[in-house]
Design an enzyme around this catalytic site. Structure first.
Site, PDB file in Angstrom:
ATOM      1  N   GLU A   1      -2.512   2.407  -7.839  1.00 37.20           N
ATOM      2  CA  GLU A   1      -2.929   3.795  -7.605  1.00 37.20           C
ATOM      3  C   GLU A   1      -2.035   4.840  -8.267  1.00 37.20           C
ATOM      4  O   GLU A   1      -2.556   5.820  -8.827  1.00 37.20           O
ATOM      5  CB  GLU A   1      -3.015   4.063  -6.089  1.00 37.20           C
TER       6      GLU A   1
ATOM      7  N   GLU B   1      -5.505  -4.488  -1.197  1.00 36.39           N
ATOM      8  CA  GLU B   1      -5.480  -4.177   0.233  1.00 36.39           C
ATOM      9  C   GLU B   1      -6.349  -5.139   1.029  1.00 36.39           C
ATOM     10  O   GLU B   1      -6.003  -5.517   2.160  1.00 36.39           O
ATOM     11  CB  GLU B   1      -5.904  -2.724   0.445  1.00 36.39           C
TER      12      GLU B   1
END
Length: 277
Positions: free
Chosen positions: A151, A131
């Site tokens: 994730e 990110e």
């Protein structure tokens, strides 16, 4: 939720060994290093707070013309949230409710930084680390780097911009192929998707980053800031609407000493000397 897996002039903050993040500023270039090598440069709450402080400081510094963010060592850029920290005691809903408005590392969703950011990806860029990469403007990677929003493999979600940014930055099927599997991709593959600007052998990473910095620094500082602000502030508009928006950095660039110096230098057939205002 983000998850793992010549003498230059120098000023500004020195290394802080308690928060795991260092900031140095040399020759108008800021370098931010996440230095928590014992957890592959995963970010905990203290490091997250420090990163936000750093970005706020750089936003307010008119002398800084570019930023490089990287991870210490050779193994990892950043593998996301520190899964060994107390943050993992939160439920998914609790994490979602307390999301940082600036995103992971204080960068992934930040729209107020008018300085170009280069991600120097020296190893694993996973979860929140990926990110951070998505929050950068230019991405230079070692050929040993690996990228992924992993994730789902630990029952979490890339809530700090990973899901929404990735489908805007690379083709839909390529993005979904990564998001729905949590798989890791090599740097060359990410370059082929358009997310990485350049892939080089690890030993050449610093030289490659410097080449990009030299090209940025060859441009008028006011123009570069205007470009960045125009891009980050007008993504929701049509091109015609965006052109008519009188943003502060745009107006400053149009009426700057830089703009006059650029024309003079071109006419006099010499390199420009940018006043930076």
């Amino acid at each position: 939720m983000t998850a793992v897996s010549e003498a230059p002039t120098q000023r500004a903050a020195g290394p802080n060994t308690t928060d795991g993040v260092t900031l140095t500023i040399e020759n108008q270039v800021a370098t931010v290093v996440i230095d928590r090598q014992h957890v592959l440069n995963a970010v905990d709450g203290i490091a997250q707070a420090r990163l936000n402080e750093i970005w706020d400081q750089l936003e307010a510094d008119p002398e800084v013309r570019a930023v490089v963010i990287t991870g210490a060592g050779t193994r990892a850029f950043c593998v996301g949230a520190d899964m060994s920290s107390s943050a993992v005691g939160k439920t998914g809903l609790e994490y979602w409710a307390g999301l940082d408005p600036n995103g992971f590392g204080g960068l992934s969703l930040r729209t107020t930084l008018d300085i170009p950011v280069i991600a120097r990806v020296n190893g694993y860029a996973l979860g929140g680390g990926m990110e951070i990469v998505l929050g950068a403007d230019i991405v230079i990677a070692a050929d040993t780097a690996r990228f992924g929003l992993t994730e789902p493999r630990v029952g979490r979600l890339a809530l700090d911009g990973g899901i929404h940014q990735l489908v805007r930055r690379i083709p839909y099927t390529q993005a979904m192929g990564m998001l729905l599997t949590g798989r890791k991709a090599e740097a060359a593959e990410m370059q082929s998707m358009g997310l990485v600007n350049e892939v080089v052998p690890a030993a050449e990473l610093d030289a490659a980053v410097q080449r990009w910095l030299d090209q940025i620094l060859a441009c008028a500082p006011t123009s570069v800031r205007a470009v960045k602000q125009m891009v980050t502030q007008t993504g929701h508009l049509t091109a015609s609407e965006a052109r008519g928006l009188r943003l502060p950095a745009l107006m400053a660039a149009l009426d700057s000493e830089d703009s006059a110096e650029g024309v003079r230098a071109f006419q006099e057939k010499r390199p420009p000397v940018w006043p930076g205002r």
